[in-house]
Design a protein around this motif. Structure first.
Motif, PDB file in Angstrom:
ATOM      1  N   VAL A 176       0.865  -1.187   0.000  1.00 33.05           N
ATOM      2  CA  VAL A 176       0.000   0.000   0.000  1.00 33.05           C
ATOM      3  C   VAL A 176       0.895   1.229   0.000  1.00 33.05           C
ATOM      4  O   VAL A 176       1.749   1.388   0.876  1.00 33.05           O
ATOM      5  CB  VAL A 176      -0.941  -0.004   1.229  1.00 33.05           C
ATOM      6  N   ASP A 185      -1.855   6.165  -0.573  1.00 38.22           N
ATOM      7  CA  ASP A 185      -3.066   5.411  -0.247  1.00 38.22           C
ATOM      8  C   ASP A 185      -3.258   5.286   1.264  1.00 38.22           C
ATOM      9  O   ASP A 185      -4.387   5.315   1.757  1.00 38.22           O
ATOM     10  CB  ASP A 185      -3.033   4.025  -0.901  1.00 38.22           C
ATOM     11  N   ARG A 243      -4.802   8.488   2.307  1.00 39.15           N
ATOM     12  CA  ARG A 243      -6.234   8.480   1.942  1.00 39.15           C
ATOM     13  C   ARG A 243      -7.025   7.673   2.956  1.00 39.15           C
ATOM     14  O   ARG A 243      -8.071   8.112   3.452  1.00 39.15           O
ATOM     15  CB  ARG A 243      -6.429   7.862   0.548  1.00 39.15           C
ATOM     16  N   ILE A 277      -8.908   0.177   1.018  1.00 36.54           N
ATOM     17  CA  ILE A 277      -7.637   0.740   0.546  1.00 36.54           C
ATOM     18  C   ILE A 277      -6.444   0.009   1.160  1.00 36.54           C
ATOM     19  O   ILE A 277      -5.476  -0.317   0.471  1.00 36.54           O
ATOM     20  CB  ILE A 277      -7.561   2.255   0.852  1.00 36.54           C
ATOM     21  N   LEU A 307      -7.557  -0.319  -7.553  1.00 30.20           N
ATOM     22  CA  LEU A 307      -8.142   0.999  -7.767  1.00 30.20           C
ATOM     23  C   LEU A 307      -9.490   0.910  -8.476  1.00 30.20           C
ATOM     24  O   LEU A 307     -10.427   1.644  -8.142  1.00 30.20           O
ATOM     25  CB  LEU A 307      -7.171   1.867  -8.581  1.00 30.20           C
ATOM     26  N   GLN A 347     -12.066   0.036  -5.909  1.00 28.18           N
ATOM     27  CA  GLN A 347     -12.316   1.209  -5.065  1.00 28.18           C
ATOM     28  C   GLN A 347     -13.223   2.202  -5.790  1.00 28.18           C
ATOM     29  O   GLN A 347     -14.157   2.749  -5.206  1.00 28.18           O
ATOM     30  CB  GLN A 347     -11.010   1.909  -4.713  1.00 28.18           C
TER      31      GLN A 347
END
Length: 201
Positions: free
Chosen positions: A9, A13, A16, A137, A147, A150
């Motif tokens: 990760v 990210d 986020r 995430i 992604l 997501q």
């Protein structure tokens, strides 16, 4: 890409996810003094999100837990109901426990998410959805979501209504601390929406 690379990760990210987690935390219940102190220690930059974070920090510095609890109850609990009903079903259909909740539950199963046993709120409330995005995430439920996954989840369950909810939080008559939370949420979701749009294949 190897399996090891695919579960890494990135720093971006993680940041986020941290912001999604933070929003989920302050929307799931009124913050205690420790969390208010953490909010007060935040600093932003000149971007819209940065300015919203700076404003939240200033409000947190002068907020007391009891006052914020009173505000939380007036906004989200109330006598019978609060000033706001922060649920996807309500924003999208005008009623609680409608099709958006059923669709979310199906997607939660697909993503390996289960409702916490001690949570009795419908899963389509804003706090839970922020926590779900954070978990996707960083891979809290299974491997970190790609992604594309997501984007699909965000566009289906968050984009159609959550910015309106945050705007209502900003404007609510009983909102002081949560007006600042609303500003942060609205600015952050706009960044997310644009980023997902730009990366769409």
């Amino acid at each position: 890409m190897t399996a090891a690379e695919s579960i890494t990760v990135s720093t971006e990210d993680r940041l986020r996810a941290d912001l999604y987690n933070f929003l989920g935390l302050v929307l799931s219940g009124p913050p205690d003094q420790l969390l208010l102190d953490q909010c007060a220690g935040l600093s932003g930059d000149d971007t819209e999100l940065g300015q919203a974070i700076s404003a939240l920090s200033r409000v947190a510095k002068v907020s007391k837990p009891k006052a914020v609890q009173t505000e939380f109850n007036a906004l989200f609990v109330g006598l019978g109901r609060g000033e706001l009903l922060p649920y996807a079903s309500y924003y999208l259909t005008g009623f609680l426990n409608e099709k958006p909740l059923a669709a979310l539950r199906a997607d939660m199963v697909a993503q390996g998410m289960t409702r916490a046993e001690n949570v009795f709120e419908p899963e389509d409330n804003i706090a839970s959805l922020m926590e779900m995005m954070a978990g996707m995430i960083v891979g809290r439920f299974r491997a970190p979501a790609a992604l594309d996954a997501q984007r699909v989840f965000f566009n289906k369950h968050i984009a159609p209504w959550a910015s309106h909810c945050f705007a209502d939080m900003e404007a609510a008559k009983t909102s002081v601390f949560y007006a600042s939370v609303g500003s942060v949420g609205k600015a952050f979701l706009e960044i997310e929406r644009e980023a997902f749009r730009m990366t769409a294949g």
